[in-house]
Design a protein around this motif. Structure first.
Motif, PDB file in Angstrom:
ATOM      1  N   ARG A   1      11.285   2.371   1.482  1.00 17.18           N
ATOM      2  CA  ARG A   1      10.606   1.713   0.715  1.00 17.18           C
ATOM      3  C   ARG A   1      10.392   2.378  -0.577  1.00 17.18           C
ATOM      4  O   ARG A   1       9.782   3.394  -0.801  1.00 17.18           O
ATOM      5  CB  ARG A   1       9.205   1.288   1.126  1.00 17.18           C
ATOM      6  CG  ARG A   1       8.477   0.197   0.438  1.00 17.18           C
ATOM      7  CD  ARG A   1       7.417  -0.352   0.971  1.00 17.18           C
ATOM      8  NE  ARG A   1       7.840  -1.225   2.104  1.00 17.18           N
ATOM      9  CZ  ARG A   1       6.978  -1.804   2.855  1.00 17.18           C
ATOM     10  NH1 ARG A   1       5.703  -1.733   2.760  1.00 17.18           N
ATOM     11  NH2 ARG A   1       7.464  -2.420   4.042  1.00 17.18           N
TER      12      ARG A   1
ATOM     13  N   GLY B   1       9.372   2.786  -4.671  1.00 19.69           N
ATOM     14  CA  GLY B   1       8.497   2.290  -5.700  1.00 19.69           C
ATOM     15  C   GLY B   1       9.096   2.701  -7.170  1.00 19.69           C
ATOM     16  O   GLY B   1       9.244   3.986  -7.055  1.00 19.69           O
TER      17      GLY B   1
ATOM     18  N   TYR C   1      10.240  -1.695  -4.734  1.00 15.94           N
ATOM     19  CA  TYR C   1       8.939  -2.165  -5.312  1.00 15.94           C
ATOM     20  C   TYR C   1       8.763  -1.916  -6.839  1.00 15.94           C
ATOM     21  O   TYR C   1       9.190  -0.781  -7.194  1.00 15.94           O
ATOM     22  CB  TYR C   1       7.679  -1.748  -4.486  1.00 15.94           C
ATOM     23  CG  TYR C   1       7.524  -2.584  -3.326  1.00 15.94           C
ATOM     24  CD1 TYR C   1       6.304  -3.393  -2.971  1.00 15.94           C
ATOM     25  CD2 TYR C   1       8.555  -2.504  -2.232  1.00 15.94           C
ATOM     26  CE1 TYR C   1       6.224  -3.933  -1.793  1.00 15.94           C
ATOM     27  CE2 TYR C   1       8.051  -2.958  -1.181  1.00 15.94           C
ATOM     28  CZ  TYR C   1       7.019  -3.538  -0.826  1.00 15.94           C
ATOM     29  OH  TYR C   1       6.804  -4.468   0.383  1.00 15.94           O
TER      30      TYR C   1
ATOM     31  N   ILE D   1       4.427   2.670  -0.273  1.00 11.02           N
ATOM     32  CA  ILE D   1       5.886   3.276  -0.474  1.00 11.02           C
ATOM     33  C   ILE D   1       6.052   4.695  -0.144  1.00 11.02           C
ATOM     34  O   ILE D   1       5.297   5.467  -0.129  1.00 11.02           O
ATOM     35  CB  ILE D   1       5.439   3.391  -2.272  1.00 11.02           C
ATOM     36  CG1 ILE D   1       5.276   2.031  -2.834  1.00 11.02           C
ATOM     37  CG2 ILE D   1       6.689   3.977  -2.984  1.00 11.02           C
ATOM     38  CD1 ILE D   1       6.508   0.846  -2.541  1.00 11.02           C
TER      39      ILE D   1
ATOM     40  N   LEU E   1       8.204   7.334  -4.668  1.00  9.75           N
ATOM     41  CA  LEU E   1       7.788   6.887  -5.865  1.00  9.75           C
ATOM     42  C   LEU E   1       8.496   7.391  -7.139  1.00  9.75           C
ATOM     43  O   LEU E   1       8.539   8.667  -7.203  1.00  9.75           O
ATOM     44  CB  LEU E   1       5.991   7.044  -6.018  1.00  9.75           C
ATOM     45  CG  LEU E   1       5.871   6.165  -7.670  1.00  9.75           C
ATOM     46  CD1 LEU E   1       5.751   4.986  -7.154  1.00  9.75           C
ATOM     47  CD2 LEU E   1       3.933   6.861  -7.654  1.00  9.75           C
TER      48      LEU E   1
END
Length: 735
Positions: free
Chosen positions: A375, A377, A407, A450, A453
């Motif tokens: 995931r 970000g 994201y 997340i 990042l």
């Protein structure tokens, strides 16, 4: 009637059973025809049922029976009943009903100013407000009237705030502000409101000229408002009014109460001088002052800073790489400032920072078992028509959605028409939009769980640095937007084999993650129809046109001298200059240096701006050779130049900022034009100007590279970035 009828009627009223309540009031009127309150309530119940005409007939029938001397008092009684119900309906968020009731009050007493303000408030709530309401309701006329009307200042301030929040760009909003100023019984509150509006106009809506007006009015109310003065200096500079911006920043410096205020004011002066261009000696003088102040604050190491103070510290050394190519010294100072910044952030925001750190340890063990895709970000204020926005889109476009979840965290999401911004919104599984609230952004990142990042702003946006300092994600990365920030909570800095020298690992705080070929790649650029022809600028077809399109703060005096030496050695050559800066000071800067070199001012062309990036790219074909800036190279401008097949001369240094064009040329398969010394820079410029076959060779290489070079392969670049992310995650999981 039953003595409890009024209680029963009120119960029906509260339940919204207006028909039953009205029936009881009709019965009451039949038994007590002289009691006017029954008529007021019955009419109001008819309004609530949408029977507007019947309601008015009920009220006017009662008032018509009044003696002439009683009409005003009876009307006020009716208005009070209507007002109370309008308040109740508004409290229950039945704004349309409240608005309809207040329209009846307006018909009864057209000049009831508080009612007019509340009508505006309800229009904002219903989202059908327009600035014209201020005129049609007579609000502006009443505020400007003499003698002055009596005004509820608190209500006026509240409604003004709602109008400015809803429609800051409406021209009548500014007129509303000016009309309200004589009624500001609490000038500081009004001043603060106008400053908030100014900040939104500048940073959220990208309207610096409008921001100037709001800030100027804020200072008119409160001349000692230091923050308004500070922001006004930035607004002037953003709007291109550089002389005002510089003068206001210097005034801020003179008024500084402590070292931190002095540092930020000094930074503002530098910002104005560098943006304007042409103030070289003065910029160097202020740089020396700034460096002394920064060294002093690092030695003092205060750990009691509030957020705004810390934010202004992190990017205080922003302009050092533009003025000197001293990689190790510049990085050391930036790293020290970043450490001080993070220590303060994690002091005043200790609770979330500690909570995030503790939770990350749990995540690591959980994610070993949960095999969902990584995931990612991405956080930035540049997901729009901005240099970073033009370049980052290819990575987002080519990301493998089966391999990663995306994201997006949009800082200062702009309520303006920006197709690139909307394109970005559609690329993310979740697009989170913020105005700039650090704790809210960090908490959302944390709640989204997340894994990695990636920030694209570095010190170009202090809020992003503050989010990263809280470390809401277990792995944090800097990519693309600028050189590394030095914030200790950031784990990796994305580079490639060329954009940083091998020695960089000894003075970068972040671990340098070198991708195999290039740290950025694009599939190309949109190119429009050109709007420039050589004849428009009195340039002969056989003339050699050197070109430079950069902001004022990239124009280093010594590099400009090298460019003029090139011009001097190439007959029938001209220098075309384009870029955001103060036209007068930039012309003075170039022409004074030209006079020292014995070059006629006739050999310069100062070109105007154009409406869009695609037109700018098309117009690059006016040039034969682009001369890059140093020590801060072009980045987006370099990519655009190479995509258009135009030879470029660049001077390579030691910093990220002085090696951008180098890595881009190498990754486009071109070595011609890469200079490692000042002498080579001049030599390449002269050779490319004098040798048309050499220029043709470079152009041929660049155009051919579109199908083969790493620089133009966004899909392959996306795979390399994904490989890097997965390796980062694997290392994290292995501890």
């Amino acid at each position: 009637m039953n003595p409890q009828w009024q209680e029963q009627a009120q119960q029906y009223w509260d339940k919204g059973d207006y028909t039953q309540a009205a029936s009881l009031y009709e019965q009451a009127i039949a038994q007590e025809p002289d009691r006017l309150a029954h008529y007021w309530h019955l009419g109001l119940l008819l309004v609530l049922q949408g029977q507007e005409a019947e309601a008015q007939a009920t009220w006017f029938m009662a008032i018509a029976e009044s003696a002439p001397e009683e009409i005003e008092a009876h009307t006020l009684q009716l208005v009070q009943v209507l007002h109370q119900e309008a308040e109740r309906q508004a409290y229950q968020e039945n704004y349309a009903v409240a608005w309809a009731i207040r329209q009846h009050i307006r018909e009864l007493i057209p000049d009831n100013f508080n009612n007019l303000l509340l009508l505006v408030q309800l229009a904002v709530k219903l989202e059908n407000y327009s600035g014209e309401d201020l005129e049609t309701l007579g609000i502006l006329e009443q505020l400007r009237s003499l003698p002055k009307i009596e005004v509820n200042s608190d209500l006026l301030l509240h409604v003004l705030g709602q109008v400015l929040d809803f429609a800051p760009l409406d021209p009548l909003s500014l007129e509303f502000v000016e009309a309200c100023l004589p009624f500001a019984t609490s000038p500081q509150d009004y001043s603060n409101l106008l400053l908030v509006t100014a900040l939104e106009a500048n940073y959220g809506l990208k309207r610096p000229k409008l921001a100037m007006r709001y800030a100027e009015l804020s200072l008119k109310l409160d001349p000692d408002h230091s923050e308004a003065l500070t922001q006004l200096a930035s607004f002037y500079q953003n709007a291109g009014e550089y002389e005002k911006g510089i003068a206001t920043a210097k005034l801020c410096y003179e008024r500084s109460q402590n070292r931190l205020e002095q540092i930020f004011a000094n930074h503002l002066v530098m910002r104005g001088l560098m943006n304007a261009g042409g103030y070289w000696d003065e910029a160097l003088e202020w740089l020396g002052k700034l460096e002394d102040s920064l060294q002093a604050i690092v030695s003092e190491y205060p750990l009691n800073l509030i957020s705004v103070q810390a934010l202004r510290l992190i990017n205080a050394a922003f302009f050092f790489p533009y003025l000197r190519d001293e990689a190790e010294g510049n990085r050391l100072l930036q790293n020290q400032l970043a450490q001080l910044f993070q220590d303060n952030v994690q002091t005043y925001a200790a609770e979330p920072a500690q909570r995030y750190a503790q939770r990350h340890q749990l995540w690591r063990s959980q994610r070993r078992e949960n095999k969902r895709p990584l995931r990612l970000g991405y956080i930035s204020h540049c997901f729009c028509q901005h240099s970073v926005g033009w370049l980052a889109r290819w990575l987002l476009n080519h990301h493998d959605r089966d391999r990663v979840e995306l994201y997006g965290y949009f800082i200062s999401y702009k309520a303006i028409d920006d197709p690139i911004q909307e394109w970005y919104v559609n690329q993310f599984t979740e697009a989170r939009k913020f105005k700039g609230e650090t704790l809210e952004i960090a908490e959302q990142i944390f709640q989204d769980e997340i894994d990695i990042l990636i920030e694209l702003d570095s010190v170009t946006l202090d809020v992003t640095c503050e989010v990263m300092a809280l470390k809401p994600a277990p792995i944090q990365v800097t990519w693309l937007g600028w050189d590394a920030s030095g914030v200790p909570a950031i784990d990796y800095y994305i580079a490639d084999p060329y954009v940083l020298p091998e020695s960089a690992s000894t003075y970068y705080r972040e671990k340098i993650w070198r991708l195999p070929q290039t740290y950025v790649a694009v599939d190309g650029f949109e190119v429009a129809v050109p709007t420039w022809r050589r004849e428009d600028f009195e340039l002969e077809e056989d003339a050699i046109v050197y070109f430079s399109a950069q902001r004022g703060y990239k124009r280093h005096r010594e590099t400009t001298r090298l460019q003029l030496q090139i011009l001097k050695q190439v007959p029938n050559s001209y220098f075309a200059v384009k870029g955001l800066a103060d036209e007068t000071s930039v012309k003075r800067f170039f022409l004074e240096l030209a006079a020292e070199e014995g070059i006629s001012p006739d050999r310069f062309r100062f070109l105007p701006g154009v409406p869009s990036e695609p037109i700018h790219r098309a117009n690059l074909n006016i040039a034969d050779v682009v001369l890059d800036t140093y020590p801060y190279n072009g980045a987006t401008t370099t990519l655009e130049t190479l995509w258009m097949g135009i030879p470029l001369v660049t001077r390579v240094g030691d910093e990220f900022s002085s090696r951008n064009s180098y890595t881009m040329l190498v990754n486009a398969g071109v070595t011609e034009g890469i200079a490692w010394t000042d002498e080579e820079y001049v030599e390449w410029g002269v050779r490319l100007g004098l040798d048309p076959s050499l220029r043709q060779l470079v152009t041929w290489k660049l155009l051919r590279s579109r199908q083969t070079a790493p620089l133009w392969n966004g899909k392959r670049f996306a795979r390399e970035m994904e490989n890097a992310y997965e390796q980062m995650w694997q290392r994290y999981c292995e501890g």
